[in-house]
Design a protein around this motif. Structure first.
Motif, PDB file in Angstrom:
ATOM      1  N   LEU A   1       0.816  -1.210   0.000  1.00 40.65           N
ATOM      2  CA  LEU A   1       0.000   0.000   0.000  1.00 40.65           C
ATOM      3  C   LEU A   1       0.850   1.262   0.000  1.00 40.65           C
ATOM      4  O   LEU A   1       0.417   2.315  -0.438  1.00 40.65           O
ATOM      5  N   GLY A   2       2.069   1.178   0.489  1.00 41.95           N
ATOM      6  CA  GLY A   2       2.958   2.337   0.517  1.00 41.95           C
ATOM      7  C   GLY A   2       3.414   2.764  -0.863  1.00 41.95           C
ATOM      8  O   GLY A   2       3.872   3.896  -1.051  1.00 41.95           O
ATOM      9  N   SER A   3       3.296   1.881  -1.850  1.00 39.70           N
ATOM     10  CA  SER A   3       3.694   2.251  -3.199  1.00 39.70           C
ATOM     11  C   SER A   3       2.695   3.216  -3.839  1.00 39.70           C
ATOM     12  O   SER A   3       3.008   3.862  -4.829  1.00 39.70           O
ATOM     13  N   PHE A   4       1.480   3.304  -3.276  1.00 40.08           N
ATOM     14  CA  PHE A   4       0.474   4.237  -3.785  1.00 40.08           C
ATOM     15  C   PHE A   4       0.550   5.546  -2.989  1.00 40.08           C
ATOM     16  O   PHE A   4      -0.367   5.911  -2.276  1.00 40.08           O
ATOM     17  N   VAL A   5       1.642   6.256  -3.122  1.00 34.49           N
ATOM     18  CA  VAL A   5       1.881   7.453  -2.324  1.00 34.49           C
ATOM     19  C   VAL A   5       0.949   8.596  -2.723  1.00 34.49           C
ATOM     20  O   VAL A   5       0.576   9.417  -1.895  1.00 34.49           O
ATOM     21  N   ASN A   6       0.522   8.622  -3.986  1.00 32.46           N
ATOM     22  CA  ASN A   6      -0.296   9.732  -4.446  1.00 32.46           C
ATOM     23  C   ASN A   6      -1.737   9.654  -3.946  1.00 32.46           C
ATOM     24  O   ASN A   6      -2.488  10.597  -4.122  1.00 32.46           O
ATOM     25  N   ARG A   7      -2.122   8.559  -3.326  1.00 31.03           N
ATOM     26  CA  ARG A   7      -3.474   8.437  -2.769  1.00 31.03           C
ATOM     27  C   ARG A   7      -3.377   8.483  -1.247  1.00 31.03           C
ATOM     28  O   ARG A   7      -2.840   7.565  -0.616  1.00 31.03           O
ATOM     29  N   PRO A   8      -3.911   9.528  -0.623  1.00 28.73           N
ATOM     30  CA  PRO A   8      -3.725   9.708   0.828  1.00 28.73           C
ATOM     31  C   PRO A   8      -4.388   8.621   1.669  1.00 28.73           C
ATOM     32  O   PRO A   8      -3.869   8.265   2.723  1.00 28.73           O
ATOM     33  N   VAL A   9      -5.506   8.070   1.219  1.00 24.47           N
ATOM     34  CA  VAL A   9      -6.179   7.029   2.007  1.00 24.47           C
ATOM     35  C   VAL A   9      -5.314   5.773   2.077  1.00 24.47           C
ATOM     36  O   VAL A   9      -5.158   5.165   3.140  1.00 24.47           O
ATOM     37  N   LEU A  10      -4.728   5.394   0.942  1.00 23.48           N
ATOM     38  CA  LEU A  10      -3.870   4.201   0.934  1.00 23.48           C
ATOM     39  C   LEU A  10      -2.579   4.431   1.707  1.00 23.48           C
ATOM     40  O   LEU A  10      -2.054   3.510   2.333  1.00 23.48           O
ATOM     41  N   ALA A  11      -2.072   5.660   1.677  1.00 20.49           N
ATOM     42  CA  ALA A  11      -0.878   5.970   2.466  1.00 20.49           C
ATOM     43  C   ALA A  11      -1.182   5.870   3.956  1.00 20.49           C
ATOM     44  O   ALA A  11      -0.366   5.368   4.737  1.00 20.49           O
ATOM     45  N   LEU A  12      -2.373   6.314   4.354  1.00 20.03           N
ATOM     46  CA  LEU A  12      -2.783   6.204   5.756  1.00 20.03           C
ATOM     47  C   LEU A  12      -2.939   4.734   6.159  1.00 20.03           C
ATOM     48  O   LEU A  12      -2.482   4.326   7.229  1.00 20.03           O
ATOM     49  N   LEU A  13      -3.556   3.937   5.281  1.00 26.56           N
ATOM     50  CA  LEU A  13      -3.675   2.504   5.553  1.00 26.56           C
ATOM     51  C   LEU A  13      -2.300   1.853   5.660  1.00 26.56           C
ATOM     52  O   LEU A  13      -2.085   0.971   6.493  1.00 26.56           O
ATOM     53  N   SER A  14      -1.385   2.287   4.824  1.00 21.25           N
ATOM     54  CA  SER A  14      -0.023   1.761   4.880  1.00 21.25           C
ATOM     55  C   SER A  14       0.608   2.035   6.240  1.00 21.25           C
ATOM     56  O   SER A  14       1.240   1.148   6.834  1.00 21.25           O
ATOM     57  N   MET A  15       0.431   3.247   6.740  1.00 13.15           N
ATOM     58  CA  MET A  15       0.978   3.581   8.068  1.00 13.15           C
ATOM     59  C   MET A  15       0.317   2.750   9.160  1.00 13.15           C
ATOM     60  O   MET A  15       0.990   2.265  10.073  1.00 13.15           O
ATOM     61  N   LEU A  16      -1.005   2.574   9.071  1.00  8.16           N
ATOM     62  CA  LEU A  16      -1.711   1.777  10.085  1.00  8.16           C
ATOM     63  C   LEU A  16      -1.232   0.331  10.087  1.00  8.16           C
ATOM     64  O   LEU A  16      -1.023  -0.261  11.151  1.00  8.16           O
TER      65      LEU A  16
END
Length: 148
Positions: free
Chosen positions: A42-57
């Protein structure tokens, strides 16, 4: 005594009286690994903030699983850790039993009709083609009518 034997003996004496690995610790270890893999995907989708947040979670969840795993392995509170592991093993056995029963119901779906008792929610089966039948549950003795 060789150097490696001394290290082994030191580790054995350090782990004496500690919980060590058990089924729950191994599950936490693999759960942390899965969380980190999901985080990196999910961290590879940096341009989408929701997926970046899921990546951090997922990253935080993986780290928490690893910390809990190490804490359980080095814990000296054996009674509490064994009770936790016993609850985990019992839960997993129940889930495995449910999966096996569901697979068995699916395999025999052409021969039997499966349904739940309205009283105790136990799974019952009725041979297909029997028509409308009054059934008494063997577990809770509730009578009801069912069409096969």
């Amino acid at each position: 005594m060789s150097f490696w034997e001394k290290i082994k003996q030191t580790l054995r004496s350090f782990m004496n009286g500690r919980n060590g690995t058990d089924q729950l610790s191994v599950a936490l270890l693999f759960g942390g690994l899965v969380c980190y893999l999901l985080s990196s995907i999910l961290g590879s989708f940096v341009n989408r903030p929701v997926l970046a947040l899921l990546s951090m979670l997922f990253s935080f969840a993986g780290m928490a699983a690893y910390i809990l795993c190490v804490y359980r392995m080095f814990s000296r509170n054996l009674d509490k850790r064994r009770a936790e592991n016993r609850r985990y093993v019992t839960f997993m056995e129940r889930q495995k039993k449910k999966r096996n029963q569901a697979a068995n119901r699916f395999k025999n779906r052409k021969i039997y009709k499966y349904f739940k008792c309205p009283g105790c929610k136990a799974w019952l089966r009725l041979k297909r083609g029997s028509g409308v039948v009054t059934i008494t549950c063997s577990r809770c003795h509730t009578s009801f009518t069912q069409k096969s």
